[in-house]
Motif scaffolding. Structure first.
Motif, mmCIF file in Angstrom:
data_model
loop_
_atom_site.group_PDB
_atom_site.id
_atom_site.type_symbol
_atom_site.label_atom_id
_atom_site.label_comp_id
_atom_site.label_asym_id
_atom_site.label_seq_id
_atom_site.Cartn_x
_atom_site.Cartn_y
_atom_site.Cartn_z
ATOM 1 N N SER A 127 0.880 -1.210 -0.049
ATOM 2 C CA SER A 127 0.040 0.000 0.048
ATOM 3 C C SER A 127 0.977 1.171 -0.072
ATOM 4 O O SER A 127 0.409 2.392 -0.375
ATOM 5 C CB SER A 127 -0.794 -0.149 1.257
ATOM 6 O OG SER A 127 -0.126 0.120 2.483
ATOM 7 N N SER A 128 2.106 1.093 0.496
ATOM 8 C CA SER A 128 3.034 2.119 0.423
ATOM 9 C C SER A 128 4.516 1.708 0.556
ATOM 10 O O SER A 128 4.645 0.456 0.833
ATOM 11 C CB SER A 128 2.659 3.254 1.716
ATOM 12 O OG SER A 128 3.188 2.407 3.038
ATOM 13 N N SER A 145 7.899 9.254 0.848
ATOM 14 C CA SER A 145 6.876 7.964 0.788
ATOM 15 C C SER A 145 6.124 8.049 -0.560
ATOM 16 O O SER A 145 5.591 9.185 -1.017
ATOM 17 C CB SER A 145 6.008 8.209 2.043
ATOM 18 O OG SER A 145 6.786 8.243 2.966
ATOM 19 N N SER A 147 2.761 6.093 -2.364
ATOM 20 C CA SER A 147 1.472 5.152 -2.091
ATOM 21 C C SER A 147 1.389 4.225 -3.247
ATOM 22 O O SER A 147 1.854 4.453 -4.366
ATOM 23 C CB SER A 147 0.160 6.030 -1.995
ATOM 24 O OG SER A 147 -0.132 6.731 -3.041
#
Length: 151
Positions: A127-128, A145, A147
């Motif tokens: 998911s990330s 980061s 996603s």
């Protein structure tokens, strides 16, 4: 088949990656080589796990990254890849599998003169991911980061 990180470490994930690598005739024809960057395609996704195939030309790498809390495993199908962690590096050849837990940070790269292909299994599905660089003292410095929508 449930492939979670609690299955004796990453044995189930490694087993799935190994089985897919050994049965590559089912999907190897889909692989493409891209001089602009690693080519990848998701082969499978459900609520429990996902499977990706990746091709690597010489010099291509992921850079240091984690898997956002997912455990995983990858198998080298063709060629060889190097996996670097902070302070260590290992070469994985065709047929070898590397499993890892939820907090693993690594850089996977093709340092050979030939293309490579690998298959990757993650649970839960990614998911990330966090991207890192090495700081002046060899420590990880977070760059950004990402996603799942970014891939």
């Amino acid at each position: 088949m449930t492939l979670t990180a609690t299955d004796s470490g990453t044995r189930a994930l490694s087993g799935r990656a190994r089985a897919l690598a050994e049965d590559s005739a089912e999907w190897l024809h889909r692989v493409r080589l891209d001089p602009q960057g690693r080519w990848y395609e998701r082969l499978h996704a459900d609520d429990d796990h996902e499977v990706w195939i990746i091709s690597w030309l010489p010099g291509q790498s992921t850079g240091f990254h984690d898997h956002g809390g997912s455990a995983g495993a990858f198998a080298v199908v063709l060629g060889e890849l190097e996996e670097a962690t902070v302070g260590d590096a290992r070469t994985l050849e065709s047929g070898e599998v590397r499993g890892f837990g939820e907090r693993h940070v690594h850089d996977v790269r093709n340092v050979s003169a030939a293309p490579a292909v690998s298959v990757h299994v993650y649970s839960p599905p990614l998911s990330s991911m966090n991207r890192y660089d090495l700081g002046p003292e060899g420590e990880l410095v977070t760059l950004r980061s990402e996603s799942a929508e970014d891939w």
